[in-house]
Motif scaffolding. Structure first.
Motif, PDB file in Angstrom:
ATOM      1  N   SER A  53       0.843  -1.208   0.000  1.00  0.00           N
ATOM      2  CA  SER A  53       0.000   0.000   0.000  1.00  0.00           C
ATOM      3  C   SER A  53       0.872   1.250   0.000  1.00  0.00           C
ATOM      4  N   SER A  54       1.935   1.222   0.793  1.00  0.00           N
ATOM      5  CA  SER A  54       2.837   2.370   0.909  1.00  0.00           C
ATOM      6  C   SER A  54       3.625   2.588  -0.380  1.00  0.00           C
ATOM      7  N   VAL A  55       4.095   1.493  -0.979  1.00  0.00           N
ATOM      8  CA  VAL A  55       4.835   1.589  -2.246  1.00  0.00           C
ATOM      9  C   VAL A  55       3.919   2.149  -3.333  1.00  0.00           C
ATOM     10  N   TRP A  60      -2.589   7.630   4.174  1.00  0.00           N
ATOM     11  CA  TRP A  60      -2.790   7.140   2.816  1.00  0.00           C
ATOM     12  C   TRP A  60      -3.606   5.848   2.854  1.00  0.00           C
ATOM     13  N   PRO A  61      -4.168   5.440   1.722  1.00  0.00           N
ATOM     14  CA  PRO A  61      -5.058   4.264   1.709  1.00  0.00           C
ATOM     15  C   PRO A  61      -4.332   2.967   2.070  1.00  0.00           C
ATOM     16  N   TYR A  62      -4.999   2.161   2.883  1.00  0.00           N
ATOM     17  CA  TYR A  62      -4.536   0.806   3.157  1.00  0.00           C
ATOM     18  C   TYR A  62      -5.345  -0.121   2.257  1.00  0.00           C
ATOM     19  N   LYS A  63      -4.653  -0.988   1.547  1.00  0.00           N
ATOM     20  CA  LYS A  63      -5.330  -1.927   0.660  1.00  0.00           C
ATOM     21  C   LYS A  63      -4.971  -3.358   1.005  1.00  0.00           C
ATOM     22  N   THR A  64      -5.907  -4.270   0.735  1.00  0.00           N
ATOM     23  CA  THR A  64      -5.591  -5.691   0.821  1.00  0.00           C
ATOM     24  C   THR A  64      -5.335  -6.157  -0.604  1.00  0.00           C
ATOM     25  N   TYR A  65      -4.295  -6.950  -0.777  1.00  0.00           N
ATOM     26  CA  TYR A  65      -3.888  -7.368  -2.122  1.00  0.00           C
ATOM     27  C   TYR A  65      -4.032  -8.878  -2.285  1.00  0.00           C
ATOM     28  N   ALA A  66      -4.291  -9.280  -3.528  1.00  0.00           N
ATOM     29  CA  ALA A  66      -4.386 -10.703  -3.849  1.00  0.00           C
ATOM     30  C   ALA A  66      -3.975 -10.915  -5.293  1.00  0.00           C
ATOM     31  N   ARG A  72      -7.170   3.033   6.260  1.00  0.00           N
ATOM     32  CA  ARG A  72      -6.076   3.971   6.000  1.00  0.00           C
ATOM     33  C   ARG A  72      -4.890   3.674   6.905  1.00  0.00           C
ATOM     34  N   LEU A  73      -3.739   4.201   6.511  1.00  0.00           N
ATOM     35  CA  LEU A  73      -2.527   4.124   7.317  1.00  0.00           C
ATOM     36  C   LEU A  73      -2.180   5.527   7.785  1.00  0.00           C
ATOM     37  N   TYR A  74      -1.765   5.638   9.049  1.00  0.00           N
ATOM     38  CA  TYR A  74      -1.426   6.933   9.618  1.00  0.00           C
ATOM     39  C   TYR A  74      -0.061   6.871  10.295  1.00  0.00           C
ATOM     40  N   SER A 121      -5.833   1.724  10.369  1.00  0.00           N
ATOM     41  CA  SER A 121      -7.220   1.815  10.841  1.00  0.00           C
ATOM     42  C   SER A 121      -8.057   1.099   9.795  1.00  0.00           C
ATOM     43  N   ASN A 122      -9.008   0.254  10.266  1.00  0.00           N
ATOM     44  CA  ASN A 122      -9.786  -0.501   9.279  1.00  0.00           C
ATOM     45  C   ASN A 122     -11.052   0.247   8.886  1.00  0.00           C
ATOM     46  N   ASN A 123     -11.894  -0.431   8.119  1.00  0.00           N
ATOM     47  CA  ASN A 123     -13.082   0.227   7.591  1.00  0.00           C
ATOM     48  C   ASN A 123     -14.249   0.234   8.559  1.00  0.00           C
TER      49      ASN A 123
END
Length: 199
Positions: free
Chosen positions: A24-26, A111-117, A133-135, A168-170
């Motif tokens: 997510s950060s990259v 910035w947005p936190y995403k789950t990847y697959a 999101r990430l803080y 932080s989650n949704n």
């Protein structure tokens, strides 16, 4: 390769949190840098910065480690802090400083936190789904690195940024949205009721 969600695609099991945070950060910093700069390569593997086929300027975004702490004594719940390091390999001290300021500005609001697959049947494709999101919880370092005359030429104008982040989650957003929807529904009902009475 990172792509957005597409409908009717079967996904392989999602990656774990630590990997999701790094990706997510990259992805976020690569997007922001590409929108404002040109000719900068963003990578996530430190040793690749020294690949002769990749020229400076380079920005390496990597998750260094995770600090785990119990929320309370006897609890199985952990509050994790993820330490992210951003290495800047610049063409000049001025460019390193400019990139450092730019990246810091982009990180400060989260910035947005995403789950990847992986897409099933095609592991070259990775799909990201937004999930919170990430803080930044602490700024651990933001300074040039002096490695001396004998250092690799790519290290001549090095700069490092180190931050700790939390996820932080949704759930809170969802609750908030539900709450707003409920309030809106109540308001609409109230309004309709008043109109009916007025009629």
């Amino acid at each position: 390769m990172v792509i957005e969600n597409i409908g009717e695609i079967i996904f392989m099991p999602y990656f774990r949190t630590t990997r999701n945070i790094e990706l997510s950060s990259v992805e976020y910093l690569e997007t922001q840098i590409n929108l404002a700069w040109s000719g900068i390569t963003v990578i996530k593997t430190f040793k690749n910065a020294y690949d002769s086929s990749i020229n400076v300027p380079i920005v390496c975004v990597r998750l260094a480690d995770t600090n785990n702490a119990r929320l309370e004594i006897g609890s199985d719940s952990l509050e994790n802090r993820y330490n992210i390091i951003i290495d800047i390999f610049a063409r000049s001290a001025a460019q390193a400083s400019d990139l450092s300021d730019f990246i810091t500005d982009k990180l400060k609001s989260g910035w947005p936190y995403k789950t990847y697959a992986h897409v099933e049947g095609d592991k070259s494709q990775i799909v990201g789904t937004s999930w919170g999101r990430l803080y930044v919880t602490s700024w651990n370092g933001n300074n040039p690195i002096e490695l001396g005359e004998q250092a690799d030429p790519k290290d001549r104008f090095r700069h490092i940024i180190s931050v700790s982040v939390r996820r932080s989650n949704n759930s809170s957003s969802s609750s908030s949205s539900s709450s707003s929807s409920s309030s809106s529904s109540s308001s609409s009902s109230s309004s309709s009721s008043s109109s009916s009475q007025g009629a």
